[in-house]
Scaffold this active site. Structure first.
Site, PDB file in Angstrom:
ATOM      1  N   VAL A 109       0.835  -1.392  -0.211  1.00 21.79           N
ATOM      2  CA  VAL A 109      -0.055   0.123   0.177  1.00 21.79           C
ATOM      3  C   VAL A 109       0.949   1.229   0.172  1.00 21.79           C
ATOM      4  CG1 VAL A 109      -1.567   1.222   1.242  1.00 21.79           C
ATOM      5  CG2 VAL A 109      -1.977  -1.203   1.132  1.00 21.79           C
ATOM      6  N   ALA A 119      -5.251  -2.326   2.737  1.00 22.65           N
ATOM      7  CA  ALA A 119      -4.618  -4.016   2.902  1.00 22.65           C
ATOM      8  C   ALA A 119      -5.976  -4.812   3.467  1.00 22.65           C
ATOM      9  CB  ALA A 119      -3.438  -4.131   3.751  1.00 22.65           C
ATOM     10  N   TYR A 148      -0.444 -10.606   9.468  1.00 23.04           N
ATOM     11  CA  TYR A 148      -1.356 -11.314   9.021  1.00 23.04           C
ATOM     12  C   TYR A 148      -1.957 -12.249  10.023  1.00 23.04           C
ATOM     13  CZ  TYR A 148       0.459  -9.905   4.762  1.00 23.04           C
ATOM     14  OH  TYR A 148       1.102  -8.972   3.473  1.00 23.04           O
ATOM     15  N   PHE A 428       8.365 -16.280  -1.360  1.00 21.31           N
ATOM     16  CA  PHE A 428       7.603 -15.855  -2.611  1.00 21.31           C
ATOM     17  C   PHE A 428       6.770 -14.597  -2.220  1.00 21.31           C
ATOM     18  CE2 PHE A 428       4.998 -18.976  -0.382  1.00 21.31           C
ATOM     19  CZ  PHE A 428       3.896 -18.371  -0.324  1.00 21.31           C
TER      20      PHE A 428
HETATM   21  C1  LIG Z   1       2.615 -11.348   1.516  1.00 22.93           C
HETATM   22  C2  LIG Z   1       3.378 -10.194   1.386  1.00 22.93           C
HETATM   23  O1  LIG Z   1       3.311  -9.428   0.229  1.00 22.93           O
HETATM   24  S1  LIG Z   1       4.060  -9.409   2.939  1.00 22.93           S
HETATM   25  C3  LIG Z   1       4.423  -7.748   2.540  1.00 22.93           C
HETATM   26  C4  LIG Z   1       3.625  -6.866   3.230  1.00 22.93           C
HETATM   27  N1  LIG Z   1       4.032  -5.567   2.697  1.00 22.93           N
HETATM   28  C5  LIG Z   1       4.940  -4.712   3.140  1.00 22.93           C
HETATM   29  O2  LIG Z   1       5.656  -4.774   4.023  1.00 22.93           O
HETATM   30  C6  LIG Z   1       5.262  -3.432   2.353  1.00 22.93           C
HETATM   31  C7  LIG Z   1       5.304  -2.161   3.337  1.00 22.93           C
HETATM   32  N2  LIG Z   1       3.968  -2.042   3.921  1.00 22.93           N
HETATM   33  C8  LIG Z   1       2.853  -1.848   3.295  1.00 22.93           C
HETATM   34  O3  LIG Z   1       2.581  -1.593   2.362  1.00 22.93           O
HETATM   35  C9  LIG Z   1       1.571  -1.554   4.316  1.00 22.93           C
HETATM   36  O4  LIG Z   1       1.990  -0.870   5.376  1.00 22.93           O
HETATM   37  C10 LIG Z   1       0.688  -2.759   4.644  1.00 22.93           C
HETATM   38  C11 LIG Z   1       0.489  -3.678   3.151  1.00 22.93           C
HETATM   39  C12 LIG Z   1       1.593  -3.961   5.173  1.00 22.93           C
HETATM   40  C13 LIG Z   1      -0.484  -2.560   5.430  1.00 22.93           C
HETATM   41  O5  LIG Z   1      -1.388  -1.547   4.602  1.00 22.93           O
HETATM   42  P1  LIG Z   1      -2.283  -0.811   5.210  1.00 22.93           P
HETATM   43  O6  LIG Z   1      -3.609  -0.399   3.941  1.00 22.93           O
HETATM   44  O7  LIG Z   1      -1.725   0.547   5.764  1.00 22.93           O
HETATM   45  O8  LIG Z   1      -3.245  -1.586   6.195  1.00 22.93           O
HETATM   46  P2  LIG Z   1      -4.675  -1.623   6.660  1.00 22.93           P
HETATM   47  O9  LIG Z   1      -5.048  -0.083   6.916  1.00 22.93           O
HETATM   48  O10 LIG Z   1      -5.483  -2.501   5.997  1.00 22.93           O
HETATM   49  O11 LIG Z   1      -4.443  -2.205   8.274  1.00 22.93           O
HETATM   50  C14 LIG Z   1      -4.957  -3.241   8.618  1.00 22.93           C
HETATM   51  C15 LIG Z   1      -4.803  -3.402  10.180  1.00 22.93           C
HETATM   52  O12 LIG Z   1      -3.500  -3.909  10.287  1.00 22.93           O
HETATM   53  C16 LIG Z   1      -2.621  -3.190  10.947  1.00 22.93           C
HETATM   54  N3  LIG Z   1      -1.363  -3.004  10.273  1.00 22.93           N
HETATM   55  C17 LIG Z   1      -1.120  -2.846   8.982  1.00 22.93           C
HETATM   56  N4  LIG Z   1       0.304  -2.891   8.595  1.00 22.93           N
HETATM   57  C18 LIG Z   1       0.932  -3.137   9.941  1.00 22.93           C
HETATM   58  C19 LIG Z   1       2.187  -3.048  10.273  1.00 22.93           C
HETATM   59  N5  LIG Z   1       3.122  -3.244   9.233  1.00 22.93           N
HETATM   60  N6  LIG Z   1       2.559  -3.246  11.319  1.00 22.93           N
HETATM   61  C20 LIG Z   1       1.559  -3.352  12.371  1.00 22.93           C
HETATM   62  N7  LIG Z   1       0.246  -3.276  12.071  1.00 22.93           N
HETATM   63  C21 LIG Z   1      -0.340  -3.225  10.895  1.00 22.93           C
HETATM   64  C22 LIG Z   1      -3.195  -1.880  11.110  1.00 22.93           C
HETATM   65  O13 LIG Z   1      -2.708  -0.923  12.060  1.00 22.93           O
HETATM   66  C23 LIG Z   1      -4.882  -2.122  10.945  1.00 22.93           C
HETATM   67  O14 LIG Z   1      -4.982  -2.546  12.407  1.00 22.93           O
HETATM   68  P3  LIG Z   1      -6.424  -1.973  13.016  1.00 22.93           P
HETATM   69  O15 LIG Z   1      -7.559  -3.103  12.072  1.00 22.93           O
HETATM   70  O16 LIG Z   1      -6.323  -2.896  14.336  1.00 22.93           O
HETATM   71  O17 LIG Z   1      -6.761  -0.834  12.827  1.00 22.93           O
END
Ligand SMILES: CC(=O)SCCNC(=O)CCNC(=O)[C@H](O)C(C)(C)COP(=O)(O)OP(=O)(O)OC[C@H]1O[C@@H](n2cnc3c(N)ncnc32)[C@H](O)[C@@H]1OP(=O)(O)O
Length: 428
Positions: A109, A119, A148, A428
């Site tokens: 994101v 996400a 996750y 992956f």
């Molecule tokens: C399988 C894979 O591809 S793993 C790779 C994951 N991607 C990355 O690490 C790339 C960098 N990070 C990102 O792009 C983003 O921060 C993401 C994808 C991890 C999260 O995207 P967002 O759209 O901000 O998440 P979203 O708003 O849907 O959050 C959902 C919940 O997860 C929590 N959350 C999301 N990311 C994180 C994090 N990195 N650490 C802790 N909590 C998190 C949020 O606080 C939220 O919690 P709540 O429902 O209790 O309020």
């Protein structure tokens, strides 16, 4: 199963639309759109801007995947603000069956749009889509371990990293038969893919690799700064059968001591114990080398048994690796085998409402029959804990001690744990 054209999940489409965002599955033949998606994906993981040749390679790599984007059409760029891609990957489960599982990758994101639920929409959408396609499991490897669990994933395999002090240790293993030879990675791709497939089929937790994922292990990928330094050594049995290979890069010593290079292993694939022994002996006996570093190995790697000084081979990291999300409890539990027979009623809680119910699991001659039941539960656990236990890793006792599994966890442990721990030896 046409996973590329399966409809978009309506719940996530509506949730994103309510915040002014558009949810779309890409047409993989639309090169411009796919390149925009790839740029967003690379940026999401803090990668470099992809060059034209990297973009071209990545387009080929992702052509077999369902690539989904979230678009902010009011924003100043047409690249997506959210990405995910998915495909059915064969996951090896205890007993050796390979179960099509929804592999989820490239979850990003844009930092400009973080923590607004993108996400959440992407993950919920993928799990509902996989469920509708009839896939029993979803799987992923994670950037951060805190993300996750909320969607019902549990860590199911662990990975180790090792450092071997090769000035300190000597060989203590058994015979190293067969033949080693250098090969050019580009000429070894087909053979390497066959070796990898044999390795991946032989251990619970490994997945069948798309050509792109196999190529990353054989190397080199476009844009890899170490491409010119990557070496590949193949192992063929005495009968001439390809059974393993190692790809590695030699790094100079920072103190400029030419006798103290570090070998950084990109991947080691060994389909037989002989291949593992012979390739390891090769690595630790390399001249002008002081250290061998290797990542993403199993928790049961025998490196300390291969050397004459145990403390010269150290685990430098032990970390969760493959995460499993069960989507269909009967199908998942019936796909694997069990080392002991028994019968158990498990109550599975699933906040997303996809897999939760109470089931009787009856194992006879190592095969399970699983049916919904009204009987009193022996064990109650969240779907994430069942995902953690699924591949046989020793997690049940710990989860029970932590109060995250209720009831007769010992009986669950007896049924689920396997003698050989599961392993996933790639990302992956
Ligand atoms: C399988 C894979 O591809 S793993 C790779 C994951 N991607 C990355 O690490 C790339 C960098 N990070 C990102 O792009 C983003 O921060 C993401 C994808 C991890 C999260 O995207 P967002 O759209 O901000 O998440 P979203 O708003 O849907 O959050 C959902 C919940 O997860 C929590 N959350 C999301 N990311 C994180 C994090 N990195 N650490 C802790 N909590 C998190 C949020 O606080 C939220 O919690 P709540 O429902 O209790 O309020």
């Amino acid at each position: 199963m046409d996973y590329l054209t399966a409809p978009l999940d309506e719940t996530s489409r509506a949730a994103l639309a309510a915040t002014g965002l558009r949810y779309a599955v890409l047409d993989n033949d639309d090169a411009a759109a796919l390149e925009g998606w790839i740029r967003a994906d690379f940026r999401g993981f803090h990668g470099k801007r992809p060059s034209a040749e990297v973009l071209e390679e990545a387009r080929g790599s992702f052509a077999g995947r369902r690539n989904t984007g979230v678009y902010d059409d009011e924003g100043a760029t047409s690249d997506p603000v959210g990405t995910v891609n998915t495909w059915p990957a064969p996951l090896t489960v205890p007993g050796g069956a390979r179960v099509d599982s929804w592999a989820i990758s490239s979850v990003t994101v844009a930092p400009t749009h973080r923590r607004r639920g993108i996400a959440t929409a992407l993950l919920g959408g993928e799990l509902r889509t996989a469920h509708a396609l009839g896939l029993p499991l979803a799987i992923l490897t994670v950037s951060e371990s805190v993300i996750y669990g909320r969607w019902g994933f549990g860590p199911a395999t662990w990975a180790t990293a090792w450092s071997v002090d090769t000035k300190r240790v000597g060989w203590a293993g058994g015979e190293t038969p067969g033949r080693l030879s250098f090969a050019e990675p580009a000429e070894y791709e087909e053979t390497g893919a066959r070796v990898l497939d044999r390795v991946m089929a032989s251990r619970a937790g490994e997945i069948g690799l798309e050509p792109y994922l196999a190529k990353r292990l054989i190397g080199p990928m476009k844009g890899d700064p170490d491409a010119d330094k990557l070496r590949l050594v193949r192992y063929d049995s005495a009968e001439g059968e390809p059974e393993g290979f190692v790809t590695y890069v030699l790094k100079d010593d920072p103190e400029d001591d030419f006798t103290r290079h570090t070998v950084v292993v990109n991947h080691l694939a060994a389909a037989t114990p002989e291949a593992l022994r012979t390739l390891w002996r090769f690595l630790i006996e390399l001249d002008l080398v002081a250290e061998v570093k290797v990542w993403t190995r199993g928790v049961d790697e025998p490196y300390q048994s291969l050397v004459n000084d145990i403390r010269g081979a150290r685990v430098t990291e032990l970390q969760d690796h493959l995460w499993v999300r069960i989507l269909d409890v009967p199908a998942a539990l019936q796909a694997r085998t069990y080392e002991r027979d028994g019968s158990l009623v498990i109550d599975v809680a699933d906040d997303l409402g996809l897999a939760g119910d109470r089931f009787r699991l009856t194992v006879r001659d190592g095969r399970a029959e699983v049916q919904a039941t009204e009987d009193t539960a022996d064990v109650s656990l969240p779907v994430a804990a069942l995902g953690s236990a699924y591949l046989g890793h020793d997690v049940v006792r710990g989860l029970s001690l932590a109060g995250r599994i209720q009831g007769d966890a010992e009986a669950l442990d007896r049924l689920f744990r396997t003698t050989v721990p599961p392993r996933l030896s790639t990302w992956f």
